[in-house]
Design a protein around this motif. Structure first.
Motif, short mmCIF file in Angstrom:
data_model
loop_
_atom_site.label_atom_id
_atom_site.label_comp_id
_atom_site.label_asym_id
_atom_site.label_seq_id
_atom_site.Cartn_x
_atom_site.Cartn_y
_atom_site.Cartn_z
N TYR B 330 47.67 39.20 19.60
CA TYR B 330 46.86 38.36 18.97
C TYR B 330 45.10 38.57 19.31
CZ TYR B 330 46.39 35.37 14.89
OH TYR B 330 46.04 35.00 13.81
N ALA B 331 45.02 38.33 20.55
CA ALA B 331 43.52 38.37 20.87
C ALA B 331 42.91 39.98 20.45
CB ALA B 331 43.16 38.49 22.26
N LEU B 332 43.77 41.01 20.69
CA LEU B 332 43.13 42.21 20.32
C LEU B 332 42.98 42.26 18.85
CD1 LEU B 332 45.63 44.53 22.51
CD2 LEU B 332 43.29 43.85 23.25
N HIS B 333 43.77 41.83 18.21
CA HIS B 333 43.71 41.84 16.78
C HIS B 333 42.72 41.03 16.15
CE1 HIS B 333 44.61 40.07 12.76
NE2 HIS B 333 44.66 38.93 13.39
N HIS B 334 42.37 39.83 16.79
CA HIS B 334 41.74 38.94 16.18
C HIS B 334 40.00 39.35 16.67
CE1 HIS B 334 39.74 34.85 15.55
NE2 HIS B 334 40.55 35.03 14.61
N ILE B 335 39.80 39.96 17.70
CA ILE B 335 38.65 40.54 18.30
C ILE B 335 38.04 41.44 17.11
CG2 ILE B 335 37.26 41.96 19.70
CD1 ILE B 335 38.91 40.91 21.98
N THR B 336 38.80 42.48 16.70
CA THR B 336 38.40 43.46 15.62
C THR B 336 38.08 42.56 14.33
OG1 THR B 336 40.76 44.19 15.27
CG2 THR B 336 39.33 45.33 16.84
N VAL B 337 39.10 41.96 13.92
CA VAL B 337 39.20 41.64 12.21
C VAL B 337 38.09 40.47 12.05
CG1 VAL B 337 41.09 39.76 12.68
CG2 VAL B 337 40.77 41.03 10.46
N GLN B 338 37.92 39.65 13.14
CA GLN B 338 37.05 38.54 13.08
C GLN B 338 35.55 39.37 13.00
OE1 GLN B 338 37.97 35.12 13.19
NE2 GLN B 338 36.06 34.71 12.00
N ALA B 339 35.20 40.04 13.99
CA ALA B 339 34.15 40.63 14.07
C ALA B 339 33.81 41.43 12.62
CB ALA B 339 33.75 41.59 15.14
N GLY B 340 34.72 42.20 12.18
CA GLY B 340 34.85 42.99 10.86
C GLY B 340 34.45 42.09 9.82
N ILE B 377 41.12 43.96 3.04
CA ILE B 377 42.07 44.27 4.04
C ILE B 377 41.67 43.40 5.10
CG2 ILE B 377 42.58 46.26 5.58
CD1 ILE B 377 41.43 48.18 3.48
N GLY B 378 40.55 42.95 5.24
CA GLY B 378 40.23 42.26 6.41
C GLY B 378 40.80 40.81 6.19
N ALA B 379 40.79 40.45 4.91
CA ALA B 379 41.17 38.77 4.73
C ALA B 379 42.86 39.01 4.82
CB ALA B 379 40.84 38.62 3.41
N VAL B 380 43.62 40.12 4.27
CA VAL B 380 44.89 40.02 4.37
C VAL B 380 45.30 40.17 5.83
CG1 VAL B 380 46.77 41.58 3.75
CG2 VAL B 380 45.45 40.97 2.02
N ASN B 381 44.61 40.97 6.55
CA ASN B 381 44.97 40.97 7.93
C ASN B 381 44.65 39.75 8.68
OD1 ASN B 381 45.54 42.11 10.49
ND2 ASN B 381 43.78 43.79 10.58
N LEU B 382 43.59 39.06 8.53
CA LEU B 382 43.34 37.75 9.31
C LEU B 382 44.46 36.90 8.84
CD1 LEU B 382 41.50 36.46 11.20
CD2 LEU B 382 40.35 35.67 9.21
N MET B 457 25.59 50.72 7.90
CA MET B 457 26.22 49.46 8.01
C MET B 457 27.50 49.53 7.54
SD MET B 457 22.89 47.32 7.15
CE MET B 457 23.05 45.89 7.03
N THR B 458 27.69 49.92 6.43
CA THR B 458 28.85 50.23 5.82
C THR B 458 30.18 50.71 6.75
OG1 THR B 458 28.05 51.59 4.43
CG2 THR B 458 29.05 49.68 3.40
N THR B 459 29.37 51.75 7.62
CA THR B 459 30.36 52.70 8.33
C THR B 459 30.88 51.71 9.62
OG1 THR B 459 28.97 54.58 7.88
CG2 THR B 459 30.34 54.58 9.80
N ALA B 460 29.94 50.93 10.01
CA ALA B 460 30.45 49.95 11.22
C ALA B 460 31.50 49.03 10.79
CB ALA B 460 29.10 49.22 11.57
N CYS B 461 31.33 48.64 9.41
CA CYS B 461 32.47 47.63 8.95
C CYS B 461 33.62 48.42 8.59
CB CYS B 461 32.03 46.98 7.36
SG CYS B 461 30.44 45.97 7.51
N THR B 462 33.54 49.42 8.33
CA THR B 462 34.91 50.44 7.95
C THR B 462 35.41 50.59 9.53
OG1 THR B 462 33.59 51.34 6.44
CG2 THR B 462 35.84 52.45 6.80
N LEU B 463 34.54 51.00 10.46
CA LEU B 463 35.27 51.21 11.59
C LEU B 463 36.08 49.95 12.22
CD1 LEU B 463 34.85 53.63 14.08
CD2 LEU B 463 33.05 52.04 14.86
N LEU B 464 35.61 48.90 12.02
CA LEU B 464 36.16 47.69 12.50
C LEU B 464 37.35 47.36 11.87
CD1 LEU B 464 33.06 45.05 13.64
CD2 LEU B 464 35.02 46.32 15.26
#
Lengths: 134, 504
Positions: B330-340, B377-382, B457-464
């Motif tokens: 959960y920690a690993l998942h949450h780090i990426t998705v929350q920042a994203g 995608i981020g919302a569904v993931n969170l 900036m969009t690339t950074a978002c896509t990465l996360l």
């Protein structure tokens, strides 16, 4: 470990005075509170090292010198609290320049949200969700 | 040689921060320095994870002092996983910040952002790798002091109040941390995690419980556990998007990591686990309900952040292998998705010119399909819907909760499901208002700000956001590693013998 009563009483006074100041509204008092508790914490680290020993010069047996570790930790902690206090002072100055007073205020947005439902203009969010939900 | 791998993530960014200050007058130099340093950390972290997973815990004794006397850096699977995912986030946020900087001010401006950001990442990495309580304190201070500077840079009248709250709260927890260290040292005469675990076993259980609770309080402030969370939704949303993203992604999770490490390796698990479970329950529920009430999207995400800290506490509070595996995933998942999500909403705010839902013009989905896809995608993931990484983590957690022999574990599993739905509701609200529908008034504004969305900036978002998808794609190997990490974290004797040497 023998406990030094004077230190304990001093620590209790410093901590309570510091936390009392921390809970005040005035930024200056909060800052003084942080400085006080910071001193208290550093003193506490010293107290945690046990009673004072011989100075660490050549020839002193190892068991007789004071425990150096809490002193090293206190030094580090002093440097850190000093640096952050300076930052906080700069920030407090900035705050007094920008806001013209040194009062610590409540979360503005939080107060707004608490009052919002009672006013007649219902948040747009609720309305549009209802429209889409039905 | 493997020892060097452990030192790089903490020391290289610090060194680079110094270099970054020196070269601040040279064009592009700061960007190159930051990029190279954080890129090297990312590569190092990947190698470290492979090495640690294959050969077991790597220990580096700084200065050659034998533990428990000297400072030891320890990398086990849990640390290596956290370092790797955090390195990905630091790089993505750096990209985003660079893109934003160039879009706003042109390419030549030098800035104090780079050195401070590098110090922040050094602090985060050091916190993951440290093997003693005092170095953990120093790592927290590195990280927090850098964050104080980041949140107060170029501060305006309406942001200075929130920044003050953040700094004062952070300082209070710092002072409590020093007090904790003094108490622990007075009780045991050591601060090394491995050594402490052994010596605390002889300490009176009441004293041990008190120390454990004080540690929970200190970390509770840093990780925003309810009821110590009040400062987070107040201060995070006021910072610029990349700063908020890196705070939300990393700072609270470092607290969670410290809690996992210390509550397992140092304090025996029967001391505070009941308190932890209750705190997890309250954190999940209050955070989610707070999120629903919000109008500002960043505040809404901040409350969700608080709420989801509860999931990780839940996994830790179970003190079972399944629970801990869930907490790590959960920690690993949450780090990426929350920042994203913070970054994506930062872009939405740039596009629409508003963070308040009431003032959002709507229709972003039609104007910016890429942004809408990323947010969806981020919302569904969170929210933890299948098939993304949030679902994987949540299922592992729920399985742990259902298998626990305490009824509180089952109650929490139920609450976790409810909170997922509330999360989904809060995010769906943003989706409906900001993304769907035709653009209301302010169409002209939207056209004007269109050009400002830089591809970097969009690339950074896509990465996360893509990292979350990748975690789901590699769910098998990832949960296998997390499972081994959890086994190792619970196996305290092997941690101790790895750190203290083979003498026992």
């Amino acid at each position: 470990m023998p406990i030094n009563t004077t230190l304990v009483v001093a620590l209790a006074v410093i901590y309570s005075a510091g936390f009392y100041l921390l809970m005040q509204r005035s930024l200056m008092r909060v800052l003084l509170g942080i400085v006080l508790v910071g001193h208290g914490a550093n003193l506490f680290l010293q107290a945690a090292g046990g009673p004072a020993g011989e100075p660490a010069t050549a020839g002193t047996p190892i068991g007789a010198v004071s425990d150096p570790l809490p002193q090293a930790m206190a030094l580090t902690a002093i440097v850190i609290t000093f640096a952050v206090t300076v930052l906080l002072l700069a920030l407090a100055y900035r705050s007094s320049v920008l806001l013209n007073d040194d009062e610590v205020r409540d979360d503005v947005e939080d107060r707004r949200i608490r009052q919002a439902p009672e006013s007649e203009d219902e948040p747009a969010s609720v309305i549009s969700l209802r429209e889409d939900g039905q | 040689m493997t020892g060097l791998l452990v030192a790089v993530p903490a020391l290289l960014p610090l060194l680079a921060a110094g270099v970054s200050l020196l070269v601040s007058r040279v064009r592009h130099a700061q960007r190159v320095v930051s990029g190279v340093a954080l890129g090297a950390v990312l590569v190092d972290a990947a190698v470290l994870l492979v090495v640690v997973d294959a050969n077991g815990t790597v220990v580096l004794r700084l200065g050659g002092y034998p533990p428990p006397a000297g400072i030891t850096l320890v990398a086990d699977r849990l640390s290596a996983l956290m370092v790797l995912v955090s390195a990905v986030v630091t790089i993505a946020v750096l990209l985003y910040a660079l893109g934003q900087r160039v879009a706003d001010h042109g390419p030549t401006v030098t800035t104090s952002f780079h050195p401070v950001y590098l110090v922040l990442s050094a602090g985060v990495m050091l916190a993951y790798l440290t093997g003693d309580l005092f170095t953990l304190f120093v790592a927290f201070e590195l990280m927090l002091t850098a964050s104080y500077v980041l949140i107060t840079r170029g501060v305006t009248a309406d942001r200075v109040r929130a920044a003050m709250t953040y700094v004062i709260t952070g300082l209070t927890s710092t002072l409590l941390f020093i007090t904790l260290i003094a108490l622990v040292y007075a009780a045991t005469g050591t601060v090394n995690f491995a050594d402490l675990g052994e010596k605390l076993a002889d300490v009176d259980p009441g004293m041990r419980g008190a120390l454990s609770l004080l540690f929970l309080t200190v970390i509770g402030i840093k990780a925003a556990i309810v009821p110590l969370h009040f400062w987070l939704p107040d201060s995070y949303p006021t910072a610029p998007a990349p700063v908020t993203a890196v705070f939300a992604g990393l700072l609270t999770k470092v607290g969670v990591y410290a809690l996992i490490r210390v509550q397992t390796a140092v304090f025996a698990h029967h001391d505070v686990w009941h308190v932890l479970l209750v705190a997890a329950l309250v954190t999940m529920l209050l955070g989610a309900l707070g999120a629903v009430a919000q109008d500002d999207v960043n505040r809404m995400l901040s409350f969700l952040l608080v709420s989801h800290i509860g999931y990780m506490l839940f996994g830790l509070g179970l003190f079972s292998k399944a629970g801990l595996t869930g907490a790590i995933l959960y920690a690993l998942h949450h780090i990426t998705v929350q920042a994203g999500l913070f970054l994506v909403l930062g872009l939405v705010a740039r596009h629409t010119g508003a963070t308040s839902l009431r003032r959002m013009p709507g229709g972003v989905a039609r104007q910016r399909p890429l942004l809408a896809t990323l947010f969806a995608i981020g919302a569904v993931n969170l929210a933890g819907l299948p098939p993304l990484s949030g679902f994987l983590a949540k299922v592992t957690l729920l399985r742990g909760g259902a298998a626990s022999d305490d009824e509180l574990g089952v109650v929490l599993a139920g609450a976790a499901v409810v909170v997922s739905f509330v999360t989904l509701y809060a995010l769906a609200r943003v989706w409906v208002i900001a993304f769907w529908g035709g653009a209301r008034e302010g169409d002209a504004d939207a056209e004007r700000s269109d050009a400002e969305l830089s591809p970097v900036m969009t690339t950074a978002c896509t990465l996360l956001i893509g990292a979350g998808v990748a975690m789901a794609a590699f769910a098998g190997p990832l949960s296998a590693v997390a499972d081994r990490a959890a086994t190792h974290v619970l196996d305290v004797t092997s941690y101790r013998s790895a750190v203290l040497g083979g003498q026992r």
